[in-house]
Design a protein around this motif. Structure first.
Motif, PDB file in Angstrom:
ATOM      1  N   UNK A  59      -4.273  -6.466 -19.086  1.00 56.10           N
ATOM      2  CA  UNK A  59      -2.875  -6.627 -18.724  1.00 56.10           C
ATOM      3  C   UNK A  59      -2.397  -6.763 -17.305  1.00 56.10           C
ATOM      4  N   UNK A  60      -3.121  -5.582 -16.618  1.00 55.00           N
ATOM      5  CA  UNK A  60      -2.775  -5.531 -15.139  1.00 55.00           C
ATOM      6  C   UNK A  60      -3.180  -6.531 -14.424  1.00 55.00           C
ATOM      7  N   UNK A  61      -4.403  -7.047 -14.688  1.00 53.78           N
ATOM      8  CA  UNK A  61      -4.848  -8.446 -13.882  1.00 53.78           C
ATOM      9  C   UNK A  61      -3.787  -9.666 -14.171  1.00 53.78           C
ATOM     10  N   UNK A  62      -3.535  -9.799 -15.501  1.00 54.92           N
ATOM     11  CA  UNK A  62      -2.688 -10.705 -15.859  1.00 54.92           C
ATOM     12  C   UNK A  62      -1.326 -10.758 -15.117  1.00 54.92           C
ATOM     13  N   UNK A  63      -0.604  -9.695 -15.345  1.00 60.73           N
ATOM     14  CA  UNK A  63       0.557  -9.550 -14.641  1.00 60.73           C
ATOM     15  C   UNK A  63       0.233  -9.803 -13.066  1.00 60.73           C
ATOM     16  N   UNK A  64      -0.583  -9.139 -12.297  1.00 63.42           N
ATOM     17  CA  UNK A  64      -0.583  -9.297 -11.146  1.00 63.42           C
ATOM     18  C   UNK A  64      -0.835 -10.763 -10.860  1.00 63.42           C
ATOM     19  N   UNK A  65      -1.664 -11.588 -11.615  1.00 67.57           N
ATOM     20  CA  UNK A  65      -1.795 -13.000 -11.366  1.00 67.57           C
ATOM     21  C   UNK A  65      -0.496 -13.764 -11.497  1.00 67.57           C
ATOM     22  N   UNK A  66       0.151 -13.699 -12.896  1.00 69.36           N
ATOM     23  CA  UNK A  66       1.248 -14.454 -13.429  1.00 69.36           C
ATOM     24  C   UNK A  66       2.480 -14.071 -12.373  1.00 69.36           C
ATOM     25  N   UNK A  67       2.596 -12.980 -11.875  1.00 73.03           N
ATOM     26  CA  UNK A  67       3.861 -12.648 -11.049  1.00 73.03           C
ATOM     27  C   UNK A  67       3.282 -12.279  -9.789  1.00 73.03           C
TER      28      UNK A  67
ATOM     29  N   UNK B 158       4.542   1.432 -11.506  1.00 69.32           N
ATOM     30  CA  UNK B 158       3.991   2.668 -12.219  1.00 69.32           C
ATOM     31  C   UNK B 158       2.598   2.216 -13.155  1.00 69.32           C
ATOM     32  N   UNK B 159       1.714   1.634 -12.318  1.00 69.39           N
ATOM     33  CA  UNK B 159       0.413   1.350 -13.048  1.00 69.39           C
ATOM     34  C   UNK B 159      -0.199   3.010 -13.376  1.00 69.39           C
ATOM     35  N   UNK B 160      -1.197   2.821 -14.300  1.00 71.85           N
ATOM     36  CA  UNK B 160      -1.942   4.212 -14.580  1.00 71.85           C
ATOM     37  C   UNK B 160      -3.261   3.912 -13.981  1.00 71.85           C
ATOM     38  N   UNK B 161      -3.442   4.462 -12.716  1.00 75.56           N
ATOM     39  CA  UNK B 161      -4.498   4.266 -11.937  1.00 75.56           C
ATOM     40  C   UNK B 161      -5.804   4.976 -12.064  1.00 75.56           C
ATOM     41  N   UNK B 162      -6.759   3.951 -12.768  1.00 79.18           N
ATOM     42  CA  UNK B 162      -8.060   4.804 -12.982  1.00 79.18           C
ATOM     43  C   UNK B 162      -9.178   3.698 -12.345  1.00 79.18           C
ATOM     44  N   UNK B 163     -10.547   3.995 -12.551  1.00 76.09           N
ATOM     45  CA  UNK B 163     -11.459   2.972 -12.121  1.00 76.09           C
ATOM     46  C   UNK B 163     -11.247   1.632 -12.667  1.00 76.09           C
ATOM     47  N   UNK B 164     -10.942   1.477 -13.818  1.00 75.13           N
ATOM     48  CA  UNK B 164     -10.765   0.179 -14.384  1.00 75.13           C
ATOM     49  C   UNK B 164      -9.743  -0.587 -13.908  1.00 75.13           C
ATOM     50  N   UNK B 165      -8.618   0.232 -13.961  1.00 76.70           N
ATOM     51  CA  UNK B 165      -7.095  -0.437 -13.448  1.00 76.70           C
ATOM     52  C   UNK B 165      -7.236  -0.791 -11.902  1.00 76.70           C
TER      53      UNK B 165
ATOM     54  N   UNK C 227      -9.547  -1.697 -10.187  1.00 77.76           N
ATOM     55  CA  UNK C 227     -10.160  -3.188  -9.959  1.00 77.76           C
ATOM     56  C   UNK C 227      -9.346  -4.219 -10.544  1.00 77.76           C
ATOM     57  N   UNK C 228      -8.665  -3.978 -11.511  1.00 81.50           N
ATOM     58  CA  UNK C 228      -7.764  -5.015 -12.142  1.00 81.50           C
ATOM     59  C   UNK C 228      -6.589  -5.380 -11.082  1.00 81.50           C
ATOM     60  N   UNK C 229      -6.409  -4.332 -10.177  1.00 85.03           N
ATOM     61  CA  UNK C 229      -5.101  -4.403  -9.187  1.00 85.03           C
ATOM     62  C   UNK C 229      -5.614  -4.860  -7.871  1.00 85.03           C
ATOM     63  N   UNK C 230      -6.958  -4.963  -7.805  1.00 86.91           N
ATOM     64  CA  UNK C 230      -7.443  -5.447  -6.509  1.00 86.91           C
ATOM     65  C   UNK C 230      -6.800  -6.543  -5.858  1.00 86.91           C
ATOM     66  N   UNK C 231      -6.412  -6.393  -4.653  1.00 91.06           N
ATOM     67  CA  UNK C 231      -5.673  -7.464  -4.188  1.00 91.06           C
ATOM     68  C   UNK C 231      -4.173  -7.506  -4.205  1.00 91.06           C
TER      69      UNK C 231
END
Length: 192
Positions: free
Chosen positions: A74-82, A89-96, A98-102
């Motif tokens: 979801x985080x990666x899709x949202x970052x890409x589409x918007x 307020x993302x919950x930041x962990x190792x996986x998220x 990476x999804x928010x990179x950039x």
């Protein structure tokens, strides 16, 4: 004061309400709450048909009814589409992470901000934050947050937690003083 209409899309998510507002009031901005039920089609419909300025990932409400979890896809899709929206307020962990990179420079914070010191304590350093006086509490604490924002050159936008009456007016006045041109979650009560 610039403001956004802040809303969820329901379950199942239906962008129709937001798209209807966008059509009726061209140029109005939105803050939308993303959920794991969002599909790429839902996100694209919003991105194509509405001015979404903030997407709230609601990552800091664990165990509550508004806790969507921390979904890296979801985080990666949202970052890409918007690509121009703040990602709140993302919950930041190792996986998220990476999804928010950039997109780290678009991460903003709301729920974890209760005092000036909370701003620097976030997992991703913000360029802007959502200042909610009701969450901060005292006037002294609120102005300490605004002082830090000014001193650090950060941006801000404001909001409330369903304040009505005098409280709604107060958050609108604060927005007019400190961040009038931001996506403030301070829409007049009539929009709700």
């Amino acid at each position: 004061v610039e403001f956004v209409i802040s809303t969820g899309l329901g379950d199942p998510p239906d962008p129709g309400r937001v798209l209807g507002w966008a059509e009726a009031m061209p140029g109005i901005g939105f803050k939308v709450d993303a959920t794991p039920q969002w599909t790429r089609e839902v996100a694209r419909a919003l991105a194509d048909g509405a001015e979404v300025l903030v997407v709230d990932l609601k990552g800091h409400y664990p165990g509550s009814e508004v806790d969507p979890g921390a979904d890296p896809s979801l985080y990666a899709m949202v970052a890409e589409e918007f690509p121009d929206a703040w990602l709140e307020d993302p919950r930041v962990d190792d996986r998220t992470r990476i999804a928010l990179a950039g997109a780290e420079d678009r991460v903003t914070w709301d729920a974890p901000i209760h005092a000036a010191g909370d701003i620097a304590a976030q997992a991703i350093a913000p360029r802007t934050v959502n200042v909610k006086p009701s969450r901060i509490g005292s006037l002294e604490g609120l102005f300490a947050v605004y002082d830090l924002i000014r001193d650090e050159g950060l941006g801000a936008y404001g909001g409330g937690q369903y304040e009505l009456g005098p409280g709604r007016g107060q958050i609108q006045y604060l927005a007019s003083l400190f961040h009038p041109d931001a996506p403030n979650d301070t829409s007049p009560v009539g929009y709700h």
